[in-house]
Design an enzyme around this catalytic site. Structure first.
Site, PDB file in Angstrom:
ATOM      1  N   ASP A  40       0.852  -1.200   0.000  1.00 45.70           N
ATOM      2  CA  ASP A  40       0.000   0.000   0.000  1.00 45.70           C
ATOM      3  C   ASP A  40       0.883   1.244   0.000  1.00 45.70           C
ATOM      4  O   ASP A  40       2.019   1.222   0.486  1.00 45.70           O
ATOM      5  CB  ASP A  40      -0.911   0.005   1.244  1.00 45.70           C
ATOM      6  N   ASP A  66       3.671   2.039  -4.629  1.00 43.67           N
ATOM      7  CA  ASP A  66       2.747   2.850  -5.416  1.00 43.67           C
ATOM      8  C   ASP A  66       2.445   2.028  -6.658  1.00 43.67           C
ATOM      9  O   ASP A  66       3.332   1.818  -7.500  1.00 43.67           O
ATOM     10  CB  ASP A  66       3.406   4.190  -5.780  1.00 43.67           C
ATOM     11  N   VAL A  67       1.211   1.560  -6.795  1.00 39.98           N
ATOM     12  CA  VAL A  67       0.913   0.627  -7.892  1.00 39.98           C
ATOM     13  C   VAL A  67       0.973   1.299  -9.264  1.00 39.98           C
ATOM     14  O   VAL A  67       0.956   0.611 -10.288  1.00 39.98           O
ATOM     15  CB  VAL A  67      -0.459  -0.089  -7.718  1.00 39.98           C
ATOM     16  N   ASN A  93      -6.538  -4.746  -5.081  1.00 39.62           N
ATOM     17  CA  ASN A  93      -7.620  -3.997  -4.432  1.00 39.62           C
ATOM     18  C   ASN A  93      -7.345  -2.502  -4.310  1.00 39.62           C
ATOM     19  O   ASN A  93      -8.271  -1.720  -4.131  1.00 39.62           O
ATOM     20  CB  ASN A  93      -7.828  -4.639  -3.043  1.00 39.62           C
ATOM     21  N   TYR A 159     -13.889   6.994 -12.834  1.00 44.14           N
ATOM     22  CA  TYR A 159     -13.879   5.809 -11.969  1.00 44.14           C
ATOM     23  C   TYR A 159     -14.559   4.650 -12.702  1.00 44.14           C
ATOM     24  O   TYR A 159     -14.031   3.534 -12.757  1.00 44.14           O
ATOM     25  CB  TYR A 159     -14.604   6.147 -10.660  1.00 44.14           C
ATOM     26  N   LYS A 163     -12.954   1.016 -13.885  1.00 43.49           N
ATOM     27  CA  LYS A 163     -13.446  -0.280 -13.377  1.00 43.49           C
ATOM     28  C   LYS A 163     -13.975  -1.164 -14.512  1.00 43.49           C
ATOM     29  O   LYS A 163     -13.851  -2.386 -14.458  1.00 43.49           O
ATOM     30  CB  LYS A 163     -14.510  -0.051 -12.299  1.00 43.49           C
ATOM     31  N   THR A 194     -16.541   2.328   3.926  1.00 45.48           N
ATOM     32  CA  THR A 194     -15.084   2.416   4.084  1.00 45.48           C
ATOM     33  C   THR A 194     -14.697   3.890   4.103  1.00 45.48           C
ATOM     34  O   THR A 194     -15.518   4.750   3.760  1.00 45.48           O
ATOM     35  CB  THR A 194     -14.356   1.756   2.890  1.00 45.48           C
TER      36      THR A 194
HETATM   37  P1  NAI Z   1      -9.970   2.814   0.902  1.00 43.63           P
HETATM   38  O1  NAI Z   1      -9.715   4.205   0.458  1.00 43.63           O
HETATM   39  O2  NAI Z   1     -10.428   2.554   2.281  1.00 43.63           O
HETATM   40  O3  NAI Z   1      -8.692   1.903   0.604  1.00 43.63           O
HETATM   41  C1  NAI Z   1      -7.980   2.015  -0.596  1.00 43.63           C
HETATM   42  C2  NAI Z   1      -6.529   1.707  -0.330  1.00 43.63           C
HETATM   43  O4  NAI Z   1      -5.819   1.804  -1.572  1.00 43.63           O
HETATM   44  C3  NAI Z   1      -5.886   2.733   0.630  1.00 43.63           C
HETATM   45  O5  NAI Z   1      -5.223   2.065   1.689  1.00 43.63           O
HETATM   46  C4  NAI Z   1      -4.924   3.502  -0.251  1.00 43.63           C
HETATM   47  O6  NAI Z   1      -3.783   3.973   0.434  1.00 43.63           O
HETATM   48  C5  NAI Z   1      -4.576   2.455  -1.298  1.00 43.63           C
HETATM   49  N1  NAI Z   1      -4.046   3.098  -2.510  1.00 43.63           N
HETATM   50  C6  NAI Z   1      -4.559   4.140  -3.192  1.00 43.63           C
HETATM   51  N2  NAI Z   1      -3.754   4.472  -4.198  1.00 43.63           N
HETATM   52  C7  NAI Z   1      -2.692   3.624  -4.173  1.00 43.63           C
HETATM   53  C8  NAI Z   1      -1.527   3.461  -4.951  1.00 43.63           C
HETATM   54  N3  NAI Z   1      -1.269   4.282  -5.984  1.00 43.63           N
HETATM   55  N4  NAI Z   1      -0.679   2.477  -4.637  1.00 43.63           N
HETATM   56  C9  NAI Z   1      -0.913   1.653  -3.601  1.00 43.63           C
HETATM   57  N5  NAI Z   1      -2.001   1.762  -2.801  1.00 43.63           N
HETATM   58  C10 NAI Z   1      -2.877   2.739  -3.087  1.00 43.63           C
HETATM   59  O7  NAI Z   1     -11.031   2.262  -0.158  1.00 43.63           O
HETATM   60  P2  NAI Z   1     -11.971   0.971  -0.181  1.00 43.63           P
HETATM   61  O8  NAI Z   1     -13.345   1.474  -0.208  1.00 43.63           O
HETATM   62  O9  NAI Z   1     -11.564  -0.037   0.798  1.00 43.63           O
HETATM   63  O10 NAI Z   1     -11.662   0.458  -1.672  1.00 43.63           O
HETATM   64  C11 NAI Z   1     -10.906  -0.695  -1.964  1.00 43.63           C
HETATM   65  C12 NAI Z   1     -11.209  -1.097  -3.387  1.00 43.63           C
HETATM   66  O11 NAI Z   1     -12.589  -1.405  -3.513  1.00 43.63           O
HETATM   67  C13 NAI Z   1     -10.924   0.008  -4.425  1.00 43.63           C
HETATM   68  O12 NAI Z   1     -10.376  -0.551  -5.585  1.00 43.63           O
HETATM   69  C14 NAI Z   1     -12.314   0.567  -4.690  1.00 43.63           C
HETATM   70  O13 NAI Z   1     -12.411   1.173  -5.953  1.00 43.63           O
HETATM   71  C15 NAI Z   1     -13.145  -0.694  -4.591  1.00 43.63           C
HETATM   72  N6  NAI Z   1     -14.550  -0.475  -4.341  1.00 43.63           N
HETATM   73  C16 NAI Z   1     -14.949   0.183  -3.207  1.00 43.63           C
HETATM   74  C17 NAI Z   1     -16.290   0.402  -2.993  1.00 43.63           C
HETATM   75  C18 NAI Z   1     -16.813   1.113  -1.798  1.00 43.63           C
HETATM   76  O14 NAI Z   1     -17.992   1.460  -1.791  1.00 43.63           O
HETATM   77  N7  NAI Z   1     -16.012   1.334  -0.752  1.00 43.63           N
HETATM   78  C19 NAI Z   1     -17.307  -0.069  -3.952  1.00 43.63           C
HETATM   79  C20 NAI Z   1     -16.768  -0.754  -5.093  1.00 43.63           C
HETATM   80  C21 NAI Z   1     -15.430  -0.943  -5.263  1.00 43.63           C
END
Ligand code: NAI
Length: 255
Positions: A40, A66-67, A93, A159, A163, A194
């Site tokens: 992360d 950083d992905v 993720n 977004y 996706k 989240t």
């Molecule tokens: P979150 O914001 O709580 O977690 C996302 C994580 O990704 C964070 O820890 C962040 O530091 C990390 N991240 C962001 N950019 C990065 C990078 N360049 N390199 C490495 N790490 C990076 O978000 P959440 O909600 O847990 O989302 C997780 C996944 O689920 C995402 O792909 C999101 O698009 C997807 N998702 C989330 C939904 C929701 O309603 N929360 C719904 C549908 C999909």
């Protein structure tokens, strides 16, 4: 009692594991006996999640990545291969959203960031996963997409585009690498409670907030454990005939 999906001894790498769905999944998988590496961008949070898992007696490690950087992703996978002795499951993720805006008002930097993290970042990790898994008998790659990858997402066009792209990568790889015994599947959650969604809610008025919270027929946000338990099942041997599938976790929104 029905036994939980068995992931004992599975060597798992998860990106975006410092927060939200990723953190819940990393800790659940580790609590069920998997060996987990979290990658992360958020170093402090990621270390905290790893420490939480370790204090509970589980094997959870953290490495900053950083992905959007192909080189950093290669380093992450090299670290995981060495630390775990191989990789059985990779969960892509890590993701970001953007300031809601009609398409013609979307800023270039928001569009570019969403494509760089959510789409190219996933491709970087899929490429690295294939390179690690193909010579070692195969594996399973689980991409966290979204219902925004299956249908329209008004005011979230970048977004949604990112996706939809993830689902395209998932399905294509599923066919390309079946011979190498690598499976690819995607999960498509709707709004889950989240930090990402709380951040979006904070920018909206009461009406906008209610439209998100009540978008699902179940009239609530999903919980992280409702996604992590599905990911754990996918990561287990019980999903062994599922390949190239994108399934929803949305309380019925897509029904
Ligand atoms: P979150 O914001 O709580 O977690 C996302 C994580 O990704 C964070 O820890 C962040 O530091 C990390 N991240 C962001 N950019 C990065 C990078 N360049 N390199 C490495 N790490 C990076 O978000 P959440 O909600 O847990 O989302 C997780 C996944 O689920 C995402 O792909 C999101 O698009 C997807 N998702 C989330 C939904 C929701 O309603 N929360 C719904 C549908 C999909």
């Amino acid at each position: 009692m029905t036994p939980a999906a068995d992931v004992t001894g599975k060597r798992i790498l998860i990106t975006g594991g410092a927060s939200g769905i990723g953190a819940a999944s990393a800790l659940l998988l580790a609590s069920r006996g998997a060996k987990v590496v979290i990658g992360d961008l958020a170093e402090e949070l990621g270390q905290q999640v790893a420490q939480q898992g370790q204090e509970a007696g589980h094997l959870v490690m953290f490495k900053k990545v950083d992905v959007t950087s192909g080189d950093e992703v290669r380093e992450l996978f090299a670290f995981a291969m060495q630390a775990l002795g191989g990789l059985d499951v990779v969960i892509n993720n890590a993701g970001v959203d953007h300031m809601p805006a009609p398409m013609h008002e979307l800023r270039d930097e928001d569009f570019d960031r969403n494509i760089a993290v959510n789409l190219k970042g996933v491709w970087h990790c899929m490429r690295a996963a294939i390179t690690c898994m193909a010579p070692n008998g195969g594996g399973h790659v689980i991409n966290v997409a979204s219902i925004a990858g299956l249908r329209s997402a008004p005011v979230l066009s970048a977004y949604s585009a990112s996706k939809h792209g993830v689902i395209g990568l998932t399905k294509t790889a599923a066919i390309e690498y079946a011979k190498a015994n690598i499976r690819f599947n995607a999960v498509c959650p709707s709004f889950i409670d989240t930090p990402m969604v709380q951040n979006t809610l904070a920018k909206l008025d009461e009406r906008g907030q209610q439209s998100i919270v009540k978008a699902s027929p179940l009239r609530r946000l999903g919980r992280v454990e409702e996604v992590s338990s599905a990911i754990a099942w996918l990561a287990s041997g019980e999903s062994s005939f599922m390949n190239g599938h994108a399934f929803t976790l949305d309380g019925g929104m897509m029904a």
